[in-house]
Design an enzyme around this catalytic site. Structure first.
Site, PDB file in Angstrom:
ATOM      1  N   THR A  36      27.524  40.517  12.178  1.00  0.00           N
ATOM      2  CA  THR A  36      28.130  41.082  12.806  1.00  0.00           C
ATOM      3  C   THR A  36      28.862  41.746  12.954  1.00  0.00           C
ATOM      4  O   THR A  36      28.796  43.469  13.599  1.00  0.00           O
ATOM      5  CB  THR A  36      29.180  39.989  14.168  1.00  0.00           C
ATOM      6  OG1 THR A  36      28.313  38.659  14.309  1.00  0.00           O
ATOM      7  CG2 THR A  36      29.930  41.066  15.170  1.00  0.00           C
ATOM      8  N   TYR A  49      24.862  39.791  20.715  1.00  0.00           N
ATOM      9  CA  TYR A  49      23.950  41.187  20.435  1.00  0.00           C
ATOM     10  C   TYR A  49      23.283  40.273  19.254  1.00  0.00           C
ATOM     11  O   TYR A  49      22.696  39.272  18.937  1.00  0.00           O
ATOM     12  CB  TYR A  49      25.213  41.482  19.721  1.00  0.00           C
ATOM     13  CG  TYR A  49      26.061  40.666  18.624  1.00  0.00           C
ATOM     14  CD1 TYR A  49      26.682  39.842  19.357  1.00  0.00           C
ATOM     15  CD2 TYR A  49      25.429  40.655  17.336  1.00  0.00           C
ATOM     16  CE1 TYR A  49      27.405  38.669  18.528  1.00  0.00           C
ATOM     17  CE2 TYR A  49      26.251  39.525  16.556  1.00  0.00           C
ATOM     18  CZ  TYR A  49      27.060  38.582  17.460  1.00  0.00           C
ATOM     19  OH  TYR A  49      27.910  37.607  16.502  1.00  0.00           O
ATOM     20  N   THR A 115      30.628  36.119   9.745  1.00  0.00           N
ATOM     21  CA  THR A 115      31.637  35.762   9.829  1.00  0.00           C
ATOM     22  C   THR A 115      31.317  33.492   8.761  1.00  0.00           C
ATOM     23  O   THR A 115      31.599  33.596   8.628  1.00  0.00           O
ATOM     24  CB  THR A 115      32.739  35.514  10.598  1.00  0.00           C
ATOM     25  OG1 THR A 115      31.811  35.376  12.235  1.00  0.00           O
ATOM     26  CG2 THR A 115      32.833  37.294  10.814  1.00  0.00           C
ATOM     27  N   ASP A 116      30.148  34.011   9.780  1.00  0.00           N
ATOM     28  CA  ASP A 116      29.430  32.378   9.754  1.00  0.00           C
ATOM     29  C   ASP A 116      29.899  31.781   7.901  1.00  0.00           C
ATOM     30  O   ASP A 116      29.839  29.649   8.587  1.00  0.00           O
ATOM     31  CB  ASP A 116      28.276  32.008  10.414  1.00  0.00           C
ATOM     32  CG  ASP A 116      28.009  32.565  11.523  1.00  0.00           C
ATOM     33  OD1 ASP A 116      28.930  32.286  12.867  1.00  0.00           O
ATOM     34  OD2 ASP A 116      26.766  32.254  12.793  1.00  0.00           O
ATOM     35  N   LYS A 188      37.084  29.420   9.152  1.00  0.00           N
ATOM     36  CA  LYS A 188      36.184  29.645  10.167  1.00  0.00           C
ATOM     37  C   LYS A 188      36.854  28.594  11.099  1.00  0.00           C
ATOM     38  O   LYS A 188      35.948  27.423  11.187  1.00  0.00           O
ATOM     39  CB  LYS A 188      34.827  30.237  10.422  1.00  0.00           C
ATOM     40  CG  LYS A 188      34.799  30.206  11.718  1.00  0.00           C
ATOM     41  CD  LYS A 188      32.959  31.228  11.371  1.00  0.00           C
ATOM     42  CE  LYS A 188      32.711  32.315  13.075  1.00  0.00           C
ATOM     43  NZ  LYS A 188      32.064  32.690  13.528  1.00  0.00           N
ATOM     44  N   GLU A 309      40.291   4.783   1.837  1.00  0.00           N
ATOM     45  CA  GLU A 309      40.327   3.665   2.103  1.00  0.00           C
ATOM     46  C   GLU A 309      38.568   3.167   1.507  1.00  0.00           C
ATOM     47  O   GLU A 309      38.150   1.919   1.173  1.00  0.00           O
ATOM     48  CB  GLU A 309      39.253   3.090   3.827  1.00  0.00           C
ATOM     49  CG  GLU A 309      40.575   2.885   5.345  1.00  0.00           C
ATOM     50  CD  GLU A 309      39.955   3.645   6.783  1.00  0.00           C
ATOM     51  OE1 GLU A 309      39.121   1.985   6.878  1.00  0.00           O
ATOM     52  OE2 GLU A 309      40.013   3.655   7.276  1.00  0.00           O
TER      53      GLU A 309
END
Ligand code: ASP
Length: 354
Positions: A36, A49, A115-116, A188, A309
């Site tokens: 981005t 975008y 950023t992903d 993130k 567990e």
């Protein structure tokens, strides 16, 4: 892959390592991958975008006074939204960074990224870059044409951190929204706002405020020169898939993944890395046959306990400790690449140490 490699060769040829500018400033190479931060949209106020449109020279030129921080040289490694980031590009980046940082006239690296999957690329490089010189990922939550775009200041701060002697030996860093975050701990946490990145377990390492760099903490986990992993000459990594846990998760996923070629599987389990009975039975069968299965969690914050567990020794599984599913996957891929016969116990150690 071929296209990326040819573009990379071309760039390396056009830009030999000469930094012909101010001798008093550090020399920083900016490797651009898209995201981005390099995105453009039709409207400054619309949410729509396309990522990975603007090239690195244009991005650098758009940031006021950035050349007062360092001598900068851009290389366009690729130009994609980071949802399309790949192991191939990770390998190209790691090897290129190692090559650049071995030169006396390169003082640090900045990588522009989406950023992903930024935290994955940062973590991969944290384990495969062999240098104490600063390596900093920068990104943006708003495209370059958006009102109050955050990319230019993030890039400015990222260059300031890469140029700072204080950033040496801190491993790979992410700089966004004035925060300096370690590759080990960055996550993130939010889908769209500019404060999307946090280190919920360990906190941010420091701040970068209009280029003023301060560190408060040391990063967690082994990294860079203390990492045992190397990707010199490595062209691919073993396939490792992730299963997302939920109520009544399909119990045939492990078998299907192994049949499709997975050499290891990470389960983003529920709660403390829990898995329903059917998946647990399938995991036990798969680990007996030599496929490593790591229990991580779909919960964004907190560690998965060894012997919670699920008693891992009963099922041949490994707990991810503090690593998110996507970061545990990177350790598993690198570990299998280094030693396809790695034991469950050795793998458990790696999850804890990295
Ligand atoms: N999808 C974009 C990317 O990861 C999102 C961003 O950069 O913020 O490239």
């Amino acid at each position: 892959m071929r296209k990326i490699f040819l573009a990379f060769l071309l760039v390396a040829f056009i830009y030999p390592s000469a930094f012909a500018q101010n001798k008093n400033l550090p020399n920083i190479v900016v490797l651009a991958t898209g995201g981005t931060i390099a995105g453009t949209g039709a409207s400054a106020t619309g949410s729509s975008y396309t990522a990975g449109k603007v090239r690195i020279e244009e991005m650098i030129d758009a940031v006021p006074n950035i050349r007062e921080l360092a001598n900068l040289k851009g290389e366009q490694t690729t130009n994609v939204g980071s949802q399309d980031m790949s192991v191939e590009v990770w390998l190209i980046l790691a090897n290129r960074i190692n090559e650049l940082l071995a030169k006396d006239d390169v003082d640090g690296i900045v990588i522009t990224h989406g950023t992903d999957t930024q935290e994955e690329t940062a973590f991969f490089l944290n384990l495969t870059v062999k240098s104490e010189k600063p390596v900093v990922l920068v990104s943006a939550m708003r495209s370059s044409t958006a009102l109050s775009a955050d990319g230019p200041l993030n890039l400015y701060n990222g260059v300031a951190v890469a140029a700072s002697p204080k950033a040496k030996g801190k491993g790979v860093l992410v700089v966004i929204n004035d925060a300096i975050l370690s590759a080990h701990s960055v996550k993130k946490m939010l889908t769209t706002p500019v404060h999307a990145f946090m280190s919920p377990e360990h906190g941010q390492l420091g701040t970068a405020n209009f280029g003023l760099v301060e560190f408060f903490h040391e990063p967690h986990g082994l990294h860079t020169i203390n990492s045992q992993f190397s990707v010199v000459g490595v062209k691919s990594l073993p396939r490792v898939d992730i299963i997302y846990g939920c109520a009544d998760v399909s119990t045939d996923l492990i078998d299907l993944m192994v049949k499709a070629g997975a050499k290891g599987i990470v389960i983003a389990g529920v709660g403390d890395g829990n898995i329903n009975k059917g998946t647990l039975a399938a995991a036990k069968k798969a680990t007996k046959k030599g496929t490593h299965i790591v229990r991580a969690s779909r919960i964004p914050v907190g560690a998965v306990l060894i012997h919670g567990e699920v008693v891992d020794t009963d099922y041949g599984t490994v707990a991810s400790d503090e690593l998110s599913p996507q970061k545990a996957r990177i350790v598993l891929m690198l570990a299998l690449q280094q030693n396809k016969n790695i034991s469950r116990e050795e793998l458990q150690e790696l999850m804890i140490n990295y």
